[in-house]
Design an enzyme around this catalytic site. Structure first.
Site, PDB file in Angstrom:
ATOM      1  N   PHE A   1      -5.053   4.447   0.227  1.00 33.31           N
ATOM      2  CA  PHE A   1      -6.085   3.558  -0.305  1.00 33.31           C
ATOM      3  C   PHE A   1      -5.645   2.895  -1.610  1.00 33.31           C
ATOM      4  CE2 PHE A   1      -8.862   7.025   1.704  1.00 33.31           C
ATOM      5  CZ  PHE A   1      -8.729   6.479   2.968  1.00 33.31           C
ATOM      6  N   HIS A   2      -4.414   2.370  -1.608  1.00 34.11           N
ATOM      7  CA  HIS A   2      -3.873   1.688  -2.779  1.00 34.11           C
ATOM      8  C   HIS A   2      -3.428   0.260  -2.453  1.00 34.11           C
ATOM      9  CE1 HIS A   2      -2.668   5.958  -4.345  1.00 34.11           C
ATOM     10  NE2 HIS A   2      -3.963   5.718  -4.470  1.00 34.11           N
ATOM     11  N   PRO A   3      -4.266  -0.556  -1.827  1.00 31.54           N
ATOM     12  CA  PRO A   3      -3.868  -1.946  -1.568  1.00 31.54           C
ATOM     13  C   PRO A   3      -3.685  -2.687  -2.879  1.00 31.54           C
ATOM     14  CG  PRO A   3      -6.211  -1.670  -1.168  1.00 31.54           C
ATOM     15  CD  PRO A   3      -5.654  -0.293  -1.398  1.00 31.54           C
TER      16      PRO A   3
ATOM     17  N   ASP B   1       0.856  -1.186   0.000  1.00 37.70           N
ATOM     18  CA  ASP B   1       0.000   0.000   0.000  1.00 37.70           C
ATOM     19  C   ASP B   1       0.892   1.235   0.000  1.00 37.70           C
ATOM     20  OD1 ASP B   1      -2.293   1.590   0.098  1.00 37.70           O
ATOM     21  OD2 ASP B   1      -2.594   1.354   2.254  1.00 37.70           O
ATOM     22  N   HIS B   2       0.305   2.366  -0.339  1.00 34.81           N
ATOM     23  CA  HIS B   2       0.967   3.655  -0.170  1.00 34.81           C
ATOM     24  C   HIS B   2       0.450   4.332   1.094  1.00 34.81           C
ATOM     25  CE1 HIS B   2       1.535   3.875  -4.815  1.00 34.81           C
ATOM     26  NE2 HIS B   2       2.663   3.503  -4.237  1.00 34.81           N
TER      27      HIS B   2
END
Length: 563
Positions: free
Chosen positions: A478-480, A304-305
């Site tokens: 919110f980048h899983p 994630d980020h």
């Protein structure tokens, strides 16, 4: 996106050539591509429902659907030791369009060297020259196409108006700090500061439901079932032959003629595989799930980020704070409903930046989103005064997590653990985020606007103080992704091959952000759509698009200079 009587009749069919699970950023692309020639019957299943709501379609309302259980799975992480035991929200779209219907509408493809790295990680055929044609095929850019950008695709992208003067100040301050201006972060040169594309077309959110699915549903060979929960893949030996799902209070089984394709995303795709007996055998046995195939990489490599909001008070009343008062919001909404323009037609992330955190970093590893308001992105806290902020975070965290079952019940949410900030390099990069951003905001271009530093605050200076601030305040971008990674056949943790086929299985593919070998430099909607476009050609056995020849930028001084 209501179903017509004819499509309801089509759904009575119990066998389809292709069954796609998940109508998200990749699933809607596949539904369009696989049904386009009329030769194959296609069924698309989605656990959510209609995306018709104004709060989805109006770009500036982006934080509202993200906070509605009707549209969001509302996952949360396990307590994260690196964040002082905090549990973070992990939103995932539960609606037609998936997360492309509840995201921040940012269109960032990633750096060309991300895809070269993918090749090195075992994803043969996914280098920049291979994927650029699929980015171009997908895109319908309002400003027109060129050797990097598409003009005739289905996904509408556009720029904001930059009408707020703080955007000009941000870009000028970056140049004063010694960073380059770039004409197109999705073109030749990502590194630098410039405009940021939005998935907005004619003032409306251009989700993959709007761009791909809605037109495709006119075809008689494409069927859609909403409010359907996939519960188990049925195998004959190692071949996926059917899918069980729940719909309307009953259990159903649909047979798969050619292939079953999981486009459920980085949380649900590994969950469904494990519930069906494909995954790490020890975990499956723990829940008494019969092991169909011991595939240890399923659910591992989760990435994630992280980002935080660097916030500064504004001395002039020019920020979006004025627009959040009830009467102003009413006027913005009314104008959008009548004309699909004005403040309601933007996500307000209209400028951005990509920089390197230190000398010796070959290409950008930090990303900025600039916003002319000081507020939480997900709407969890309201703006209290005029201010502006930069969202800033590292792009290539070395921390790795996992998605694991909580039980064998498909209704029960899986366990999610990113292991945030577990690698010491992640904190080193976060310290650079604080100091480099502070330097940009100190430039002359902000002199007429700059008030006090709201966050982190002037008292946060030392490494220890920055680390404490980051652990307490950092948020997910919110980048899983990467939980079913693509890789070479000799990689024991690879889940799919470079044609997106699940290793050791037949008739089963995964096409979503979970198959990324590693994170891209930027937001994930654009590369996930590209994955859908390219995978469709693999699935249909088409000749791949010709490789691109467009060059890309690498800073000539990267070995010995940070900028």
């Amino acid at each position: 996106m209501s179903r017509s009587p004819t499509s309801i009749a089509r759904m009575n069919k119990q066998r389809f050539d292709y069954v796609i699970v998940g109508a998200g950023s990749a699933g809607c692309v596949l539904a369009d591509q696989l049904s386009a020639d009329g030769q194959h019957s296609v069924l698309l299943l989605e656990n959510g429902g209609s995306d018709r709501s104004v709060v989805i379609q109006m770009p500036s309302a982006l934080s509202i659907p993200m906070n509605m259980p009707k549209y969001n799975w509302f996952y949360h992480t396990e307590p994260e030791p690196g964040l002082g035991g905090r549990s973070l929200h992990t939103p995932r779209g539960k609606v037609l369009g998936g997360s492309s219907s509840i995201n921040g509408l940012v269109y960032i493809r990633g750096n060309p060297l991300d895809f070269e790295r993918w090749v090195g990680e075992g994803a043969a055929g996914w280098g920049y020259a291979d994927v650029l044609p699929y980015f171009r095929r997908a895109e319908r850019r309002a400003e027109g196409g060129n050797e990097y950008r598409g003009a005739d695709g289905k996904l509408g992208t556009s720029y904001g108006t930059l009408s707020n003067p703080l955007h000009a100040a941000w870009l000028a301050a970056a140049q004063q700090a010694g960073y380059p201006h770039t004409e197109d972060v999705n073109g030749f040169q990502q590194e630098g500061f410039g405009r940021m594309d939005m998935t907005v077309a004619k003032g409306r959110r251009c989700s993959t439901a709007n761009a791909y699915l809605r037109p495709a549903l006119r075809r008689s060979n494409l069927s859609l079932v909403t409010h359907a929960l996939a519960t188990r893949i049925v195998f004959d030996g190692r071949r996926a032959t059917a899918l069980e799902y729940r719909h309307g209070g009953a259990s159903h089984t649909v047979s798969v003629g050619k292939e079953l394709i999981l486009s459920c995303g980085p949380i649900n795709s590994p969950q469904l595989l494990k519930l069906s007996g494909v995954g790490p055998s020890a975990e499956l046995r723990e829940f008494n799930i019969p092991v169909v195939h011991d595939l240890p990489g399923v659910g591992e490599n989760l990435q994630d980020h992280l980002e935080f909001y660097f916030q500064v008070a504004c001395t002039q009343p020019i920020t979006l704070y004025s627009s959040i008062k009830p009467l102003a919001k009413l006027m913005i909404g009314a104008r959008w409903l009548l004309r699909h323009d004005g403040l309601g037609a933007s996500n307000h992330f209209e400028t951005c930046g990509f920089i390197r955190s230190a000398a010796g970093v070959e290409y950008p590893d930090l990303q900025y989103h600039f916003l002319p308001m000081a507020v939480a992105y997900d709407g969890s806290s309201l703006a209290k005064e005029h201010g502006f902020q930069a969202h800033i975070g590292p792009m290539r965290s070395k921390s790795r997590g996992w998605v694991r079952l909580r039980s064998a019940d498909p209704v029960e949410k899986p366990r999610i653990f990113f292991n945030y900030l577990s690698h010491p390099d992640d904190l080193t990069e976060m310290r650079a985020c604080v100091r480099l951003t502070r330097e940009i905001f100190s430039q002359k271009a902000f002199d007429q606007y700059r008030g006090r530093e709201l966050q982190p605050g002037d008292s946060v200076q030392s490494d220890q103080q920055i680390d404490e601030f980051v652990r307490a305040k950092v948020e997910s971008a919110f980048h899983p992704s990467c939980s079913c990674k693509m890789g070479a056949a000799d990689d024991p943790m690879a889940v799919v091959d470079p044609q997106t086929r699940v290793y050791g299985m037949q008739g089963l593919r995964i096409v979503d952000s979970s198959i990324m070998p590693s994170l891209t430099t930027g937001n994930l909607n654009a590369p996930t759509i590209m994955i859908g476009e390219k995978a469709a050609d693999h699935i249909l056995g088409r000749t791949m698009l010709p490789r691109a020849t467009a060059p890309h930028y690498i800073a000539p001084n990267w070995r010995n200079a940070q900028r």
